[in-house]
Design an enzyme around this catalytic site. Structure first.
Site, mmCIF file in Angstrom:
data_model
loop_
_atom_site.group_PDB
_atom_site.id
_atom_site.type_symbol
_atom_site.label_atom_id
_atom_site.label_comp_id
_atom_site.label_asym_id
_atom_site.label_seq_id
_atom_site.Cartn_x
_atom_site.Cartn_y
_atom_site.Cartn_z
ATOM 1 N N CYS A 344 0.835 -1.204 0.000
ATOM 2 C CA CYS A 344 0.000 0.000 0.000
ATOM 3 C C CYS A 344 0.868 1.252 0.000
ATOM 4 C CB CYS A 344 -0.922 0.012 1.214
ATOM 5 S SG CYS A 344 -1.966 1.490 1.283
ATOM 6 N N CYS A 347 -0.287 4.104 2.490
ATOM 7 C CA CYS A 347 -0.043 3.912 3.924
ATOM 8 C C CYS A 347 1.448 3.883 4.272
ATOM 9 C CB CYS A 347 -0.693 2.617 4.397
ATOM 10 S SG CYS A 347 -2.465 2.559 4.116
ATOM 11 N N ASP A 348 2.212 3.168 3.461
ATOM 12 C CA ASP A 348 3.609 2.905 3.817
ATOM 13 C C ASP A 348 4.610 3.784 3.087
ATOM 14 O OD1 ASP A 348 2.603 0.929 5.441
ATOM 15 O OD2 ASP A 348 2.756 -0.615 3.911
#
Length: 519
Positions: A344, A347-348
């Site tokens: 992702c 998110c990351d």
């Protein structure tokens, strides 16, 4: 100070509270965010006469608060200030402690949670900008609220950076159970519960063997296809159950949706909520957080068994279990998931600010990820297996015009390399020359499409080499009374609007077979 309009909404949310709750704050007054935390919680507590704050000062470098109910610990703690996406986690923790939260599980899941053997100390490292983190935090808070042997602490990884670095956290959410890594990335309550059951075991209860539940139609899966199938079946006056890991399915992981006809723009989370709301307009029984363990699809009555031993039966079963992110399945990938291998970028990506990352995959998701990461990372290298990119031309043009993005086609990833703690390189074979090269880098984002979630059904049904369930033009499978719809089937083009249509078609086919005496 929180926005006045927001506080007015919170005030309305907390109106039904019946018990008294305390935010028990423990902080070092010299901490640069101590006063901000106190002011934040004072604002929230001011929204209800059932809420209050209590402050304990310490010389330790602490900044946290726990939730007390009538003066007793609930097992829920927040380390940091739960703003951003985690603000909803705070509100739900209070509502769930009062028995009024929307995400409280049903009786079957509650039984499994209370059977968990403890003590279990859970800690989740999050980013306040992560869209997947709240689902995990809220799920684990529910576990703590329902089982006194379980505690859960949400930790803001940015605020406790040294601690996160010491644990080699490179992806969020990262969940630790009694100090050992349990889970990385997006996850549902059912998935997390199953991992805890496997690691810590369960204790039997008097009511631990639930009775079989019988229906006219079982819909397995809660995404667009499953929701559509359930609604169409319920509109025929049938007794319908949805058995799913989560309502919304893969849709919940989609940030922006702009091709759902008549809806110019929405998000995956909004669409998932809309699906749940629409299902709720009909007498459909929803069994969420269930993972299918076994499926007996032969004979008149089809029986579906979920992890935990629950069984469901019906003469008609519509399989709409969708698909999951496909992995590379190369040496080193599994070992470094959460330590340099991620799925992702939203998110990351922030963990790789100023660093060199690779994106594996040249479709829309891969090129969109490269464009997104280019604004954060020093360099983004795209590796596509095919000889040409598959992404829309407008995305290709945008990516190629970015100075820190390079693109290689005819490139096969063969290995992920690390130093035992994190990813250090990726090995790629040039499919034209057969030569292999090692590319030093800091992270790898895998964006190579989806794999059908058909494993429990493959022995009974015909599937394609890719694992997709074979269906005819009416969504019928090779077994009478068994239908498949959406991404788990071999229908071409995996699109939300197509899945919805296929779900409706499967439901209508099942009803047609019912009235003609086929079932």
């Amino acid at each position: 100070m929180l926005d006045r309009n927001l506080l007015d909404q919170v005030q309305d949310i907390f109106l039904p509270l019946s018990s008294r709750y305390t935010f028990s704050i423990t902080c070092n007054p010299q901490h640069e965010q101590a006063q901000e935390l106190i002011d934040f919680l004072d604002d929230v507590a001011g929204c209800s006469d059932k809420l209050s704050c209590r402050i304990t000062e310490t010389d330790e470098p602490r900044l946290e608060f726990s939730l007390l109910k009538e003066g007793e610990e609930t097992g829920v703690t927040f380390r940091g200030i739960p703003g951003g996406h985690e603000f909803s986690s705070l509100l739900l923790a209070v509502l769930n402690a009062d028995g009024k939260g929307k995400n409280l599980p049903d009786e079957g899941i509650v039984r499994r949670i209370r059977s968990l053997k403890g003590p279990i100390e859970l800690q989740t490292y999050v980013s306040l900008t992560c869209t997947n983190c709240p689902d995990v935090v809220q799920a684990l808070n529910v576990l703590a609220l329902l089982n006194p042997q379980v505690t859960h602490r949400m930790t803001d990884g940015a605020l406790f950076q040294e601690e996160a670095d010491a644990l080699k956290v490179q992806a969020v959410p990262s969940v630790y159970a009694n100090g050992e890594l349990l889970h990385v990335g997006r996850g549902s309550l059912g998935e997390l519960l199953q991992k805890l059951e496997e690691r810590f075991g369960t204790q039997s209860q008097a009511d631990s063997v639930p009775a079989r539940k019988d229906f006219d139609v079982l819909v397995v899966g809660g995404g667009p296809a499953g929701a559509s199938a359930a609604i169409y079946s319920a509109r025929k006056g049938l007794r319908v159950a949805v058995i799913a890991e989560r309502i919304g399915g893969q849709v919940k992981e989609t940030v922006g949706i702009e091709n759902l006809i008549s809806v110019p723009q929405t998000t995956g989370a909004q669409l998932a909520d809309a699906l749940r709301n629409h299902i709720g307009h009909y007498p459909v029984e929803v069994f969420e957080n269930r993972k299918i363990e076994k499926a007996d699809l032969q004979g008149k009555e089809k029986v579906i068994t979920a992890v935990g031993g629950e069984t469901f039966a019906a003469p008609a079963v519509i399989l709409a279990t969708g698909a999951s992110w496909r992995r590379l399945n190369v040496e080193g990938e599994s070992e470094y998931i959460g330590r340099g291998v991620a799925f992702c970028p939203h998110c990351d990506g922030p963990f790789y600010q100023g660093k060199h990352v690779a994106v594996i995959g040249g479709g829309n998701s891969g090129i969109e990820a490269a464009i997104d990461l280019a604004g954060i990372c020093s360099k983004v290298t795209v590796f596509e297996f095919a000889d040409t990119l598959r992404a829309d031309q407008v995305l290709q043009d945008k990516a190629r015009n970015l100075p820190n993005v390079e693109i290689f086609t005819s490139s096969q990833t063969t290995r992920v390399t690390g130093n035992g703690e994190k990813v250090t390189a990726i090995r790629v074979k040039n499919r034209l020359t057969e030569e292999e090269y090692d590319y030093p880098l800091d992270g790898i984002f895998v964006q190579i499409g989806l794999a059908a979630n058909s494993a429990p059904f493959r022995e009974a049904l015909d599937t394609t080499p890719a694992g997709e369930i074979k269906i005819d033009a009416f969504c019928r499978t090779t077994l009478p009374g068994v239908y498949a719809a959406g991404d788990v089937s071999n229908v071409p083009y995996k699109q939300i609007v197509i899945a919805m249509g296929e779900g409706a078609k499967a439901a209508l086919s099942a009803f047609d077979d019912r009235i003609r005496g086929v079932l």
